[in-house]
Design a protein around this motif. Structure first.
Motif, PDB file in Angstrom:
ATOM      1  N   SER A 159      -8.778   1.848   1.035  1.00 26.40           N
ATOM      2  CA  SER A 159      -8.050   3.100   0.838  1.00 26.40           C
ATOM      3  C   SER A 159      -6.620   2.934   1.336  1.00 26.40           C
ATOM      4  CB  SER A 159      -8.720   4.224   1.623  1.00 26.40           C
ATOM      5  OG  SER A 159     -10.042   4.413   1.168  1.00 26.40           O
ATOM      6  N   TYR A 161     -10.923  -3.144   4.290  1.00 24.70           N
ATOM      7  CA  TYR A 161     -11.371  -3.333   2.905  1.00 24.70           C
ATOM      8  C   TYR A 161     -12.845  -3.714   2.904  1.00 24.70           C
ATOM      9  CZ  TYR A 161      -6.681  -3.174   0.859  1.00 24.70           C
ATOM     10  OH  TYR A 161      -5.447  -2.761   0.420  1.00 24.70           O
ATOM     11  N   GLU A 182       0.829  -1.210   0.000  1.00 25.63           N
ATOM     12  CA  GLU A 182       0.000   0.000   0.000  1.00 25.63           C
ATOM     13  C   GLU A 182       0.859   1.255   0.000  1.00 25.63           C
ATOM     14  OE1 GLU A 182      -4.050  -1.539   2.263  1.00 25.63           O
ATOM     15  OE2 GLU A 182      -2.485  -0.548   3.437  1.00 25.63           O
ATOM     16  N   ASP A 188      -4.615   5.928  -4.532  1.00 26.36           N
ATOM     17  CA  ASP A 188      -5.269   6.226  -3.262  1.00 26.36           C
ATOM     18  C   ASP A 188      -6.255   5.142  -2.823  1.00 26.36           C
ATOM     19  OD1 ASP A 188      -7.537   6.780  -4.831  1.00 26.36           O
ATOM     20  OD2 ASP A 188      -7.197   8.934  -4.755  1.00 26.36           O
ATOM     21  N   ALA A 189      -6.430   4.113  -3.667  1.00 26.76           N
ATOM     22  CA  ALA A 189      -7.267   2.973  -3.301  1.00 26.76           C
ATOM     23  C   ALA A 189      -6.700   1.723  -3.974  1.00 26.76           C
ATOM     24  CB  ALA A 189      -8.717   3.191  -3.727  1.00 26.76           C
ATOM     25  N   ARG A 247     -12.112  -3.531  -1.897  1.00 21.99           N
ATOM     26  CA  ARG A 247     -11.443  -2.257  -2.159  1.00 21.99           C
ATOM     27  C   ARG A 247     -11.129  -1.601  -0.819  1.00 21.99           C
ATOM     28  NH1 ARG A 247     -12.588   1.970  -6.801  1.00 21.99           N
ATOM     29  NH2 ARG A 247     -11.572   3.773  -5.917  1.00 21.99           N
TER      30      ARG A 247
END
Length: 165
Positions: free
Chosen positions: A164, A141, A110, A119-120, A162
């Motif tokens: 961040s 997530y 990340e 950013d994701a 998903r």
């Protein structure tokens, strides 16, 4: 034993392959047939394929190792456009689950992707992979979609998660 998370090198390929085989057997036994697991591992984890990914400047590839060698790995790239990255793989030796190794590997990927403007991050998880789903949910997530996929000739359901960064 102290675990170090660092960028992977070609010398790590045998250890990555060893972790992949152990991780796939533990995570997918009873989910995917033995022949599907063997086919996918042979195709996706052939030494040349892993070495190409480890040395690709577009891929952020990390290993976790200690005195026993590689105990986990993770990789990702900024494939998604619109500041969306992809976590391509993350596996830890099953006897090391619960020690925080996966979290440290995820953090490394990340961070590397954030440095590339992501950013994701999205990740695909087999719907029956309860260990993986719990791992991603515990790290913030969310499941945003579901889809049918084919792995090694076998049809399965994947969840799209998903998070961040």
């Amino acid at each position: 034993m102290s675990v170090e998370v660092r960028p992977a090198t070609p010398a790590d390929v045998p250890g990555i392959r060893r972790v992949a085989h152990a991780g796939w057997e533990a995570a997918y036994e009873g989910v995917l047939s033995a022949s599907t697991r063997e086919r996918c591992l042979a195709e996706w984890y052939a030494p040349s394929v892993v070495e190409r990914a480890v040395t690709d400047p577009g891929v952020s590839y990390f290993v976790a190792d200690d005195d026993d060698g590689v105990v986990g790995y993770a990789s990702g790239d900024a494939d998604g456009g619109e500041n969306l990255g992809r976590l391509s793989s993350i596996y830890v030796l099953p006897d090391r689950w619960g020690e925080g190794v996966g979290t440290r590997l995820l953090d490394a990927v990340e961070t590397a992707l954030a440095e590339r403007g992501v950013d994701a991050v999205r990740v695909l998880v087999l719907a029956e992979n309860d260990v993986g789903i719990r791992f991603y949910r515990a790290r913030g997530y969310d499941c945003v979609d579901s889809r049918t996929a084919e792995l090694g000739g076998e049809t399965c359901t994947e969840r799209v998660f998903r998070g961040s960064v």
